[in-house]
Design a protein around this motif. Structure first.
Motif, PDB file in Angstrom:
ATOM      1  N   ALA A 175       0.837  -1.194   0.000  1.00  8.68           N
ATOM      2  CA  ALA A 175       0.000   0.000   0.000  1.00  8.68           C
ATOM      3  C   ALA A 175       0.874   1.246   0.000  1.00  8.68           C
ATOM      4  O   ALA A 175       2.047   1.205   0.355  1.00  8.68           O
ATOM      5  CB  ALA A 175      -0.906   0.000   1.237  1.00  8.68           C
ATOM      6  N   ASP A 187      -3.978 -12.481   2.405  1.00  7.74           N
ATOM      7  CA  ASP A 187      -4.145 -11.387   1.449  1.00  7.74           C
ATOM      8  C   ASP A 187      -4.635 -11.907   0.100  1.00  7.74           C
ATOM      9  O   ASP A 187      -5.409 -11.240  -0.600  1.00  7.74           O
ATOM     10  CB  ASP A 187      -2.826 -10.633   1.261  1.00  7.74           C
ATOM     11  CG  ASP A 187      -2.384  -9.901   2.515  1.00  7.74           C
ATOM     12  OD1 ASP A 187      -3.231  -9.279   3.164  1.00  7.74           O
ATOM     13  OD2 ASP A 187      -1.188  -9.965   2.841  1.00  7.74           O
ATOM     14  N   ALA A 190      -8.302 -12.072  -0.537  1.00  2.00           N
ATOM     15  CA  ALA A 190      -8.985 -10.839  -0.938  1.00  2.00           C
ATOM     16  C   ALA A 190      -9.071 -10.707  -2.455  1.00  2.00           C
ATOM     17  O   ALA A 190      -9.936  -9.987  -2.969  1.00  2.00           O
ATOM     18  CB  ALA A 190      -8.269  -9.631  -0.346  1.00  2.00           C
ATOM     19  N   ALA A 197     -11.162  -8.921   3.043  1.00  3.66           N
ATOM     20  CA  ALA A 197     -10.280  -7.777   2.799  1.00  3.66           C
ATOM     21  C   ALA A 197      -8.849  -8.212   3.072  1.00  3.66           C
ATOM     22  O   ALA A 197      -8.600  -9.095   3.894  1.00  3.66           O
ATOM     23  CB  ALA A 197     -10.658  -6.604   3.696  1.00  3.66           C
ATOM     24  N   ALA A 198      -7.905  -7.597   2.376  1.00  2.00           N
ATOM     25  CA  ALA A 198      -6.498  -7.945   2.566  1.00  2.00           C
ATOM     26  C   ALA A 198      -6.004  -7.380   3.896  1.00  2.00           C
ATOM     27  O   ALA A 198      -5.952  -6.152   4.052  1.00  2.00           O
ATOM     28  CB  ALA A 198      -5.664  -7.406   1.411  1.00  2.00           C
ATOM     29  N   PRO A 199      -5.622  -8.214   4.861  1.00  3.88           N
ATOM     30  CA  PRO A 199      -5.220  -7.690   6.170  1.00  3.88           C
ATOM     31  C   PRO A 199      -3.975  -6.825   6.131  1.00  3.88           C
ATOM     32  O   PRO A 199      -3.830  -5.920   6.957  1.00  3.88           O
ATOM     33  CB  PRO A 199      -5.000  -8.957   7.004  1.00  3.88           C
ATOM     34  CG  PRO A 199      -4.780 -10.051   6.019  1.00  3.88           C
ATOM     35  CD  PRO A 199      -5.607  -9.689   4.831  1.00  3.88           C
ATOM     36  N   ASP A 200      -3.094  -7.071   5.178  1.00  4.17           N
ATOM     37  CA  ASP A 200      -1.861  -6.285   5.115  1.00  4.17           C
ATOM     38  C   ASP A 200      -2.011  -5.004   4.300  1.00  4.17           C
ATOM     39  O   ASP A 200      -1.110  -4.161   4.312  1.00  4.17           O
ATOM     40  CB  ASP A 200      -0.728  -7.124   4.507  1.00  4.17           C
ATOM     41  CG  ASP A 200      -0.265  -8.221   5.450  1.00  4.17           C
ATOM     42  OD1 ASP A 200      -0.363  -8.026   6.678  1.00  4.17           O
ATOM     43  OD2 ASP A 200       0.169  -9.267   4.957  1.00  4.17           O
ATOM     44  N   PRO A 202      -4.998  -2.587   3.994  1.00  3.32           N
ATOM     45  CA  PRO A 202      -6.332  -2.011   4.183  1.00  3.32           C
ATOM     46  C   PRO A 202      -6.552  -0.729   3.405  1.00  3.32           C
ATOM     47  O   PRO A 202      -7.701  -0.326   3.196  1.00  3.32           O
ATOM     48  CB  PRO A 202      -6.390  -1.761   5.703  1.00  3.32           C
ATOM     49  CG  PRO A 202      -4.952  -1.622   6.121  1.00  3.32           C
ATOM     50  CD  PRO A 202      -4.199  -2.568   5.235  1.00  3.32           C
ATOM     51  N   GLN A 203      -5.469  -0.073   2.958  1.00 11.63           N
ATOM     52  CA  GLN A 203      -5.607   1.206   2.266  1.00 11.63           C
ATOM     53  C   GLN A 203      -5.835   1.060   0.764  1.00 11.63           C
ATOM     54  O   GLN A 203      -6.137   2.038   0.090  1.00 11.63           O
ATOM     55  CB  GLN A 203      -4.356   2.062   2.501  1.00 11.63           C
ATOM     56  CG  GLN A 203      -4.107   2.366   3.966  1.00 11.63           C
ATOM     57  CD  GLN A 203      -2.794   3.095   4.167  1.00 11.63           C
ATOM     58  OE1 GLN A 203      -2.066   3.343   3.216  1.00 11.63           O
ATOM     59  NE2 GLN A 203      -2.489   3.442   5.401  1.00 11.63           N
ATOM     60  N   GLY A 208     -10.109  -4.319  -1.263  1.00  7.09           N
ATOM     61  CA  GLY A 208     -11.013  -4.226  -0.129  1.00  7.09           C
ATOM     62  C   GLY A 208     -12.235  -5.106  -0.284  1.00  7.09           C
ATOM     63  O   GLY A 208     -12.388  -5.874  -1.247  1.00  7.09           O
ATOM     64  N   LEU A 209     -13.138  -4.999   0.679  1.00  6.10           N
ATOM     65  CA  LEU A 209     -14.374  -5.765   0.654  1.00  6.10           C
ATOM     66  C   LEU A 209     -15.173  -5.457  -0.607  1.00  6.10           C
ATOM     67  O   LEU A 209     -15.249  -4.319  -1.056  1.00  6.10           O
ATOM     68  CB  LEU A 209     -15.208  -5.443   1.896  1.00  6.10           C
ATOM     69  CG  LEU A 209     -14.646  -5.948   3.238  1.00  6.10           C
ATOM     70  CD1 LEU A 209     -15.466  -5.411   4.393  1.00  6.10           C
ATOM     71  CD2 LEU A 209     -14.633  -7.475   3.265  1.00  6.10           C
ATOM     72  N   ASP A 546      -2.884  -0.180  -6.235  1.00  5.30           N
ATOM     73  CA  ASP A 546      -3.495   1.144  -6.131  1.00  5.30           C
ATOM     74  C   ASP A 546      -3.433   1.897  -7.462  1.00  5.30           C
ATOM     75  O   ASP A 546      -4.196   2.838  -7.692  1.00  5.30           O
ATOM     76  CB  ASP A 546      -2.861   1.971  -5.006  1.00  5.30           C
ATOM     77  CG  ASP A 546      -1.349   1.977  -5.023  1.00  5.30           C
ATOM     78  OD1 ASP A 546      -0.764   1.210  -5.797  1.00  5.30           O
ATOM     79  OD2 ASP A 546      -0.752   2.752  -4.255  1.00  5.30           O
TER      80      ASP A 546
END
Length: 670
Positions: A175, A187, A190, A197-200, A202-203, A208-209, A546
């Protein structure tokens, strides 16, 4: 049928082929509930040689005084057989079980130093196992994973000729400011499950969900770079240490105290199968790094470097120890349980794949660097063994695949039935030339390069399932190997979106199994300097999801997704049938038209590899005519796939063309 050694291991602690039995090897174990093993908290239990096979040392779990339902940490105490000069002559150490199905690499859970004279610290991680009702059950330090809910092999999973593979590095994204790639098995969920959601990360909105990137893309096979346990922390894991265990670090998300690698990886596989996706692993068999047999029996399994061992040759261990694949012994055969002649390292690798097929339900194997395996007879043995196991489990031949990687593409391995398929590095080299409008190196014409690109039979293959085609692979180090986005930038290309789309049309309509390196589907680019092909940067360069927020990358992703979903469903792209309908070099054009499939399954591709565009392309009478267009069967009409639009009958085979663009036409019912 489960190999004999793995069957024995269900009820016994087993050490196969210790290189030194004076002093005799022993089992050293302690309760996991103590959390941090110390010499005072460990018990030492004698092992006994099998009456028939003195090289097989074991003790029944039921005779070890274990508590039912408890989890244990254990090692084997052995005399070190590592032959290198820095090793003492009489070193005693605790080593990981060569068959360990889980390891714990936390610093406090590595092997303590044996208390006796000569005791040294191996630094080996603890082997982890659960004892229940006389059985030794694979588990995480936190407990047993959930049972499988679906049958396997599953006949509803896609056949080899329908596959589109997604190659995912195990350290795969980051991220924020595009630092070094990280990631874990959870991850990956996800990418598959919109409820995860990817735990590592979150941004990262695209992870995401509600997203499920791989479902949106439409691929139907996930290939992970080596998921077996390795000392590597921030790299890809190509130096496997513990072949039977999933990677400890990949089982641990940021902030997670205890790794759950086994449960997490099984959850990934279960999610793939639930979604109709195959799951394939990358397996490194040429060499290992800090494997237990380094201590247990080095010279039976591994090549000692620089002493004239003929198995060293010109093989490259990349800092690890090469396996011996031509050292024959007589004794206990770990697959059959009978006395026989065999090569220990060969059988160890067959056990490795058998375990992953049984316990992680893999649907195929990609063998890394087969040239450095250095023994093509072994490759055939391994393929036949894996396929035999698959068939014994009820799997169909066309739903399992053993593929080799060697960048020179040694096609003899296919002709001699040693492998099912090969990575087609030639495709990558050719496609990068044709989207620049150039022929491939040494080719007599541009047309000849495109013919070889689209139909691998011109390269000497006989079937599309024998090749894995790709635009980029994970081997992105060095000039010409970089991500396709970066390659085009280095060539001075500015219309990146058009060239990338053109490349994907070639990939997804060519004969062969297409593979997409994670990130290429949205034109990801490098964040590190990868000009040195030997630099470790390629193993920490992230997939920057991203970037998918960029508008042009969104357009590219949706374009590729339409083609991917079409590729997995189109009968005309699942066969070898290929015809070249037109080659047009007039007026500065480089337009080539090809047809895949026949009759109502026909797919026609009109590809323009030039700056030429039809003048006034939106004019009422403007056209580009394709001669020899296949007839339209009664009750069908033509549809253009990449833009998802119907073609009026009067415009069939006559649509204008645009620079550096390809159109993909298929027949559909009105």
């Amino acid at each position: 049928m489960l190999p004999d050694l793995l069957r024995r291991r269900q009820t016994h602690f087993v050490l196969w082929r210790p290189g030194c039995v004076d002093p005799a090897p022993t089992l050293v174990l302690g309760l996991f509930s103590s959390l941090y093993p110390t010499p005072a908290g460990l018990r030492e239990i004698p092992l006994s040689p099998d009456p028939e096979f003195p090289e097989l040392w074991q003790v029944a779990a039921a005779d070890c005084g274990l508590i039912n339902g408890e989890i244990y940490y254990y090692w084997f105490k052995v005399k070190n057989t590592n032959p290198y000069p820095f090793t003492g002559e009489h070193e005693i150490l605790y080593c990981t079980d060569p068959l360990a199905t889980t390891v714990d690499r936390r610093a406090a859970c590595t092997a303590p130093t044996p208390p006796e004279v000569g005791g040294v610290n191996s630094g080996d991680p603890a082997s982890v196992i659960c004892y229940r009702d006389g059985q030794l059950i694979p588990c995480d330090p936190t407990g047993e994973p959930s049972p499988w809910l679906q049958p396997h092999p599953d006949p509803n999973l896609p056949a080899n000729h329908q596959l589109v593979i997604y190659e995912l590095p195990t350290r795969w994204t980051v991220a924020g400011e595009h630092g070094m790639g990280v990631g874990c098995f959870r991850d990956i969920l996800a990418l598959l499950d919109p409820d995860m959601a990817a735990p590592d990360f979150p941004q990262v909105a695209s992870l995401g969900l509600g997203q499920a990137h791989l479902q949106a893309l439409g691929v139907n096979c996930l290939e992970l770079l080596p998921p077996a346990d390795s000392d590597d922390v921030l790299e890809w894991g190509y130096g496997t240490a513990n072949f039977f265990a999933p990677d400890y670090d990949l089982g641990q998300a940021v902030g997670q105290e205890v790794a759950t690698a086994m449960a997490d990886l099984r959850a990934v596989v279960a999610a793939c199968h639930r979604l109709g996706m195959r799951f394939v692993i990358d397996a490194v068999m040429a060499f290992g790094r800090n494997t237990p047999y380094t201590h247990v029996n080095f010279l039976d399994f591994l090549v000692q470097w620089g002493v004239g061992d003929p198995e060293q040759g010109d093989r490259d261990g990349f800092g690890g120890d090469l396996f011996k694949y031509n050292y024959w012994v007589e004794g206990y055969h770990p697959l059959t349980g009978k006395r026989d002649w065999f090569v220990p390292a060969r059988e160890y690798m067959k056990l490795y794949i058998a375990h992953w097929m049984a316990y992680f339900r893999i649907d195929g194997v990609r063998l890394d660097s087969v040239n450095n395996v250095g023994n093509y007879d072994f490759l055939r043995e391994l393929r036949d063994c894996a396929r035999g196991d698959w068939g014994d489990r009820g799997g169909a031949d066309d739903r399992f695949l053993v593929v080799g990687e060697e960048l020179s593409v040694p096609i003899a391995l296919i002709h001699q039935n040693r492998l099912d398929g090969l990575w087609n590095e030639t495709f990558k080299q050719m496609v990068r030339q044709v989207i620049l409008g150039k022929p491939g190196g040494g080719d007599r014409s541009f047309e000849w390069t495109v013919r070889k690109l689209i139909d691998c039979r011109y390269l000497g293959f006989s079937d599309g399932t024998q090749v894995i085609n790709y635009l980029t692979s994970h081997d992105v180090g060095g000039y010409g190997n970089e991500r396709l986005h970066d390659y085009l930038v280095h060539q001075g290309i500015t219309d990146l979106e058009r060239r990338l789309k053109l490349a994907f049309v070639c990939l997804l309509t060519a004969v062969g199994i297409p593979m997409i390196l994670a990130g290429d589907e949205f034109g990801d680019q490098h964040d590190f300097d990868l000009s040195d092909e030997h630099s470790h940067h390629k193993q920490v360069d992230p997939v920057a999801f991203d970037r998918l927020a960029d508008p042009w990358r969104q357009r590219l992703f949706h374009y590729v997704a339409r083609l991917v979903k079409f590729r997995t469903q189109a009968p005309g792209l699942a066969v070898n049938d290929t015809q070249f309908l037109q080659v047009d070099y007039n007026e500065g054009k480089q337009v080539i038209v090809w047809q895949r499939g026949l009759g109502e399954n026909a797919v026609v591709v009109v590809a323009n590899f030039s700056d030429y565009g039809t003048p006034d392309p939106f004019g009422l009478v403007t056209e580009y005519q394709v001669h020899n267009w296949p007839p339209t069967p009664e009750g069908y009409h033509w549809h253009e796939v990449s833009q998802d639009r119907a073609i009026l009958p009067e415009w069939v085979g006559r649509e204008p063309i645009f620079p550096w663009e390809a159109k993909v036409y298929t027949l559909t019912h009105p």
